[in-house]
Design an enzyme around this catalytic site. Structure first.
Site, short mmCIF file in Angstrom:
data_model
loop_
_atom_site.label_atom_id
_atom_site.label_comp_id
_atom_site.label_asym_id
_atom_site.label_seq_id
_atom_site.Cartn_x
_atom_site.Cartn_y
_atom_site.Cartn_z
N ARG A 126 0.81 -1.23 0.00
CA ARG A 126 0.00 0.00 0.00
C ARG A 126 0.84 1.27 0.00
NH1 ARG A 126 -3.05 -2.96 3.78
NH2 ARG A 126 -4.85 -3.95 2.79
N LYS A 148 4.33 11.79 -10.77
CA LYS A 148 3.53 10.86 -11.58
C LYS A 148 4.29 9.55 -11.77
CE LYS A 148 0.79 14.01 -14.47
NZ LYS A 148 0.54 14.40 -15.88
N GLU A 190 12.81 19.12 -23.79
CA GLU A 190 12.00 19.50 -22.62
C GLU A 190 12.61 20.72 -21.92
OE1 GLU A 190 9.11 18.02 -22.21
OE2 GLU A 190 9.32 16.06 -23.17
N LYS A 235 9.62 23.30 -13.61
CA LYS A 235 8.60 22.24 -13.57
C LYS A 235 8.02 22.13 -12.15
CE LYS A 235 6.97 17.67 -14.49
NZ LYS A 235 7.10 16.30 -15.00
N GLU A 245 -4.22 26.10 -7.84
CA GLU A 245 -5.08 26.68 -8.87
C GLU A 245 -5.05 25.74 -10.07
OE1 GLU A 245 -3.29 30.09 -11.74
OE2 GLU A 245 -2.25 29.74 -9.87
N ARG A 249 -0.82 23.35 -14.84
CA ARG A 249 0.01 22.21 -15.24
C ARG A 249 -0.11 21.95 -16.75
NH1 ARG A 249 1.53 17.09 -11.43
NH2 ARG A 249 2.99 16.12 -12.86
N ASN A 253 2.33 20.95 -21.11
CA ASN A 253 1.92 20.19 -22.29
C ASN A 253 2.22 20.92 -23.60
OD1 ASN A 253 0.94 17.59 -22.29
ND2 ASN A 253 -1.04 18.24 -23.13
N HIS A 256 3.08 19.23 -26.86
CA HIS A 256 2.74 17.81 -26.68
C HIS A 256 1.42 17.40 -27.34
CE1 HIS A 256 6.10 17.86 -23.93
NE2 HIS A 256 5.94 16.59 -23.62
N HIS A 260 2.42 14.36 -29.20
CA HIS A 260 1.85 13.03 -28.97
C HIS A 260 1.19 12.50 -30.24
CE1 HIS A 260 1.64 13.73 -24.34
NE2 HIS A 260 2.70 13.02 -24.67
N HIS A 272 10.04 10.54 -28.49
CA HIS A 272 9.22 11.56 -27.82
C HIS A 272 9.84 12.95 -27.95
CE1 HIS A 272 6.48 13.29 -24.88
NE2 HIS A 272 7.53 13.78 -24.23
N1 LIG Z 1 6.41 10.76 -14.77
C1 LIG Z 1 6.52 11.80 -15.58
O1 LIG Z 1 6.12 12.92 -15.25
C2 LIG Z 1 7.18 11.61 -16.91
C3 LIG Z 1 7.52 12.72 -17.69
C4 LIG Z 1 8.15 12.51 -18.91
C5 LIG Z 1 8.44 11.22 -19.33
N2 LIG Z 1 8.10 10.16 -18.55
C6 LIG Z 1 8.40 8.78 -18.97
O2 LIG Z 1 9.80 8.65 -19.10
C7 LIG Z 1 10.07 7.60 -20.04
C8 LIG Z 1 11.17 8.07 -20.97
O3 LIG Z 1 12.32 8.30 -20.21
P1 LIG Z 1 13.78 8.32 -20.85
O4 LIG Z 1 13.76 9.14 -22.06
O5 LIG Z 1 14.71 8.65 -19.76
O6 LIG Z 1 13.96 6.83 -21.39
P2 LIG Z 1 14.56 5.50 -20.74
O7 LIG Z 1 14.38 5.45 -19.28
O8 LIG Z 1 13.98 4.37 -21.52
O9 LIG Z 1 16.12 5.64 -21.04
C9 LIG Z 1 16.57 5.68 -22.39
C10 LIG Z 1 17.74 4.72 -22.60
O10 LIG Z 1 18.91 5.27 -22.00
C11 LIG Z 1 19.52 4.29 -21.17
N3 LIG Z 1 20.21 5.04 -20.12
C12 LIG Z 1 19.64 5.67 -19.05
N4 LIG Z 1 20.55 6.35 -18.37
C13 LIG Z 1 21.74 6.13 -18.97
C14 LIG Z 1 23.07 6.58 -18.72
N5 LIG Z 1 23.34 7.42 -17.73
N6 LIG Z 1 24.04 6.14 -19.56
C15 LIG Z 1 23.76 5.32 -20.60
N7 LIG Z 1 22.53 4.88 -20.89
C16 LIG Z 1 21.53 5.29 -20.09
C17 LIG Z 1 18.41 3.40 -20.73
O11 LIG Z 1 18.88 2.12 -20.36
C18 LIG Z 1 17.53 3.34 -21.97
O12 LIG Z 1 18.02 2.38 -22.86
C19 LIG Z 1 8.77 7.29 -20.72
O13 LIG Z 1 8.28 6.07 -20.21
C20 LIG Z 1 7.86 8.43 -20.33
O14 LIG Z 1 6.50 8.05 -20.28
C21 LIG Z 1 7.48 10.34 -17.36
ZN LIG Z 2 7.47 15.34 -22.87
#
Ligand SMILES: NC(=O)c1ccc[n+]([C@@H]2O[C@H](COP(=O)([O-])OP(=O)(O)OC[C@H]3O[C@@H](n4cnc5c(N)ncnc54)[C@H](O)[C@@H]3O)[C@@H](O)[C@H]2O)c1
Ligand SMILES: [Zn+2]
Length: 369
Positions: A126, A148, A190, A235, A245, A249, A253, A256, A260, A272
């Site tokens: 939980r 998130k 970003e 952010k 308010e 947020r 976007n 996006h 998207h 992305h």
């Molecule tokens: N929670 C949120 O608010 C939020 C916001 C934006 C994106 N996201 C999520 O984030 C994800 C995308 O994240 P990402 O772009 O970091 O992708 P990812 O986590 O898949 O990483 C990209 C690649 O880089 C590699 N990697 C990571 N760190 C490394 C390092 N220091 N050296 C070498 N390789 C490394 C990983 O193994 C992977 O192969 C998506 O699932 C998206 O939905 C979430």
């Molecule tokens: Zn984004």
């Protein structure tokens, strides 16, 4: 703010407070994760969750600080593994490993690991505490901030998740030394977005300095810290304000709605960051055509995107109609009207209609043509 960025002393540890938790940004901060965890989320045992790429690079360094009280759990890398199946495997491993409610999760990796391990923490027994330790630029400036968490399902991304703010975030820009250049570009999209929505000086500073960091030639750990810190502040401030308010947020976007749609229309073969880049240009142009944004806003965004090697136009093989159609299908599968959060100029967003508005199909098609 730009002046602050320019003169910020190198090598210092920066702390930003977001929604009641601390974000520490410092070269070498990976060696302080255990210390931060003991302060912010003291636990009987710690589980470090990472992927097969990141775990061998930084896992042992993190685990060392916990003096035998941390286990390293590794999952395959890639978005395909941000799934309910991986969540089940991880929670089973925690149960079998005897992890109780007095455990803390350390999420070590990119946004995929941050979302997945965060969701494990949100649901295990939980809910247990999580410390986010992002290792991609995108995760440092975006995914690790805001609370998130989610996994994907075959029907769409992030469809099963929870809000679960971290107990703390530890950002070591030194971890970027091993990150491939394209991943640096995706995070840069970003960062530029944060400039557009909130801070013109920051946008200019980022546009000027990011190109040198992309291919690693100038990728010093210290140089990026002030940029990362400012993005976290922006952010974080938006997320914090949104709790009071509702609606602001939506400005996160920016880029996006079209972004998207590009990703979906391309069957997720478009990254992305690249999709958001082209989305920002298109949405800025839409805002100019509507008389909302200053003339030249899209041109300035285009120059910044080109400099870091991001696209600013849709791929030629994607036609405008397909993209327009995709804007109308949100991730929950509802078909409806797309909402756009549009800029007034670089550094300020349009607050009208609760920070989001609809746009005529003909204008979207014209801009994408
Ligand atoms: N929670 C949120 O608010 C939020 C916001 C934006 C994106 N996201 C999520 O984030 C994800 C995308 O994240 P990402 O772009 O970091 O992708 P990812 O986590 O898949 O990483 C990209 C690649 O880089 C590699 N990697 C990571 N760190 C490394 C390092 N220091 N050296 C070498 N390789 C490394 C990983 O193994 C992977 O192969 C998506 O699932 C998206 O939905 C979430
Ligand atoms: Zn984004």
């Amino acid at each position: 703010m730009g002046d602050d960025l320019a003169v910020a002393p190198a090598g210092v540890s920066r702390e930003v407070s977001v929604g009641g938790y601390r974000v520490r940004i410092a070269p070498g901060a990976l060696d302080t994760v255990a210390e931060v965890a003991r302060e912010s989320a003291p636990a009987h045992r710690y589980a470090v969750i990472s992927d097969e790429t990141v775990a061998p690079l930084y896992g042992p360094r993190i685990a060392a600080g916990f003096a035998g009280r941390a286990a390293l759990l590794t999952v395959p890398a890639g978005e395909a593994h941000k799934s309910r199946e991986t969540w089940a495997m991880l929670t089973d491993a925690l149960i079998d490993g005897g992890f109780g409610r007095d455990s803390t999760i350390i999420a070590l990796g990119g946004g995929m690991i941050g979302d997945l391990a965060g969701f494990v923490a949100a649901t295990y027994m939980r809910g247990v505490a999580v410390i986010q330790v992002p290792t991609t630029l995108l995760a440092m400036v975006d995914a690790s901030i805001g609370g998130k968490t989610a996994v994907d399902t075959p029907r769409g991304k992030n469809l099963v998740g929870a809000f679960h703010p971290p107990a703390a975030v530890v950002i070591d820009p030194g971890a970027l030394a091993t990150l491939p250049p394209d991943q640096m570009r995706h995070g840069s999209a970003e960062i530029l977005k944060h400039g557009v929505i909130a801070d013109e000086d920051y946008f200019e500073e980022a546009a000027r300095s990011l190109p040198a960091f992309i291919d690693g030639a100038e990728r010093s750990a210290d140089g990026l810290s002030p940029l990362i810190a400012r993005s976290v502040e922006i952010k974080g401030a938006v997320v914090d304000a949104d709790e009071r308010e509702s609606g602001v947020r939506k400005t996160l976007n920016f880029g996006h709605t079209v972004g998207h749609a590009l990703e979906a229309a391309a069957g997720y073969r478009m990254a992305h960051g690249a999709a958001v880049a082209a989305g920002m240009w298109a949405e800025a142009r839409i805002a100019e055509r509507l008389g909302i944004a200053d003339d030249g806003t899209a041109d300035r965004i285009e120059r910044a995107l080109r400099a870091v090697g991001l696209p600013w136009r849709r791929p030629e093989w994607l036609d405008p109609f397909t993209i327009l159609e995709a804007t109308r299908t949100d991730k929950k599968g509802r078909r409806g009207v797309a909402e756009y959060s549009l800029p007034l100029r670089i550094g300020a967003m349009c607050p009208m209609h609760g920070w989001g508005m609809t746009v005529e199909d003909s204008l979207v098609l014209e801009v994408l043509a």
